[in-house]
Scaffold this motif. Structure first.
Motif, mmCIF file in Angstrom:
data_model
loop_
_atom_site.group_PDB
_atom_site.id
_atom_site.type_symbol
_atom_site.label_atom_id
_atom_site.label_comp_id
_atom_site.label_asym_id
_atom_site.label_seq_id
_atom_site.Cartn_x
_atom_site.Cartn_y
_atom_site.Cartn_z
ATOM 1 N N GLU A 192 0.824 -1.197 0.000
ATOM 2 C CA GLU A 192 0.000 0.000 0.000
ATOM 3 C C GLU A 192 0.865 1.257 0.000
ATOM 4 O OE1 GLU A 192 -3.611 1.233 2.742
ATOM 5 O OE2 GLU A 192 -3.548 -0.910 2.273
ATOM 6 N N LEU A 193 1.946 1.233 0.747
ATOM 7 C CA LEU A 193 2.870 2.361 0.793
ATOM 8 C C LEU A 193 3.396 2.680 -0.603
ATOM 9 C CD1 LEU A 193 4.784 4.348 2.360
ATOM 10 C CD2 LEU A 193 6.414 2.476 2.379
ATOM 11 N N HIS A 194 3.839 1.677 -1.330
ATOM 12 C CA HIS A 194 4.406 1.893 -2.662
ATOM 13 C C HIS A 194 3.355 2.290 -3.691
ATOM 14 C CE1 HIS A 194 8.605 1.008 -2.032
ATOM 15 N NE2 HIS A 194 8.199 0.171 -1.089
ATOM 16 N N ARG A 195 2.161 1.807 -3.533
ATOM 17 C CA ARG A 195 1.081 2.209 -4.458
ATOM 18 C C ARG A 195 0.710 3.667 -4.274
ATOM 19 N NH1 ARG A 195 -2.360 -2.772 -3.028
ATOM 20 N NH2 ARG A 195 -1.299 -4.354 -4.245
ATOM 21 N N ASN A 196 0.844 4.175 -3.076
ATOM 22 C CA ASN A 196 0.427 5.539 -2.769
ATOM 23 C C ASN A 196 1.543 6.569 -2.891
ATOM 24 O OD1 ASN A 196 -2.202 4.730 -2.220
ATOM 25 N ND2 ASN A 196 -1.682 4.195 -0.127
ATOM 26 N N MET A 197 2.732 6.141 -3.268
ATOM 27 C CA MET A 197 3.842 7.082 -3.428
ATOM 28 C C MET A 197 3.601 7.962 -4.654
ATOM 29 S SD MET A 197 7.168 4.799 -2.514
ATOM 30 C CE MET A 197 8.282 6.175 -2.316
ATOM 31 N N PRO A 198 3.943 9.246 -4.579
ATOM 32 C CA PRO A 198 3.763 10.123 -5.738
ATOM 33 C C PRO A 198 4.709 9.744 -6.871
ATOM 34 C CG PRO A 198 4.943 11.275 -4.013
ATOM 35 C CD PRO A 198 4.531 9.943 -3.449
ATOM 36 N N GLU A 199 4.307 10.075 -8.093
ATOM 37 C CA GLU A 199 5.165 9.791 -9.244
ATOM 38 C C GLU A 199 6.406 10.682 -9.171
ATOM 39 O OE1 GLU A 199 2.195 8.553 -12.777
ATOM 40 O OE2 GLU A 199 2.264 10.677 -12.316
#
Length: 43
Positions: free
Chosen positions: A6-13
């Protein structure tokens, strides 16, 4: 494990510091400029 994903999915581009375009990066990339802007510096 779920929190990690979840952390990596929610990281900004990651965006280019020069032009602001989104950088398509590899997981081990430490680039701060896109390929187009890096090419400008090589000329």
């Amino acid at each position: 494990m779920k929190n990690y994903l979840e952390l990596h999915r929610n990281m900004p581009e990651k965006t280019c510091t020069e032009c602001g375009c989104v950088i398509e990066e590899q997981h081990e990339s430490y680039l701060y400029e896109c390929e187009r802007c890096m090419g400008k510096h090589e000329r």
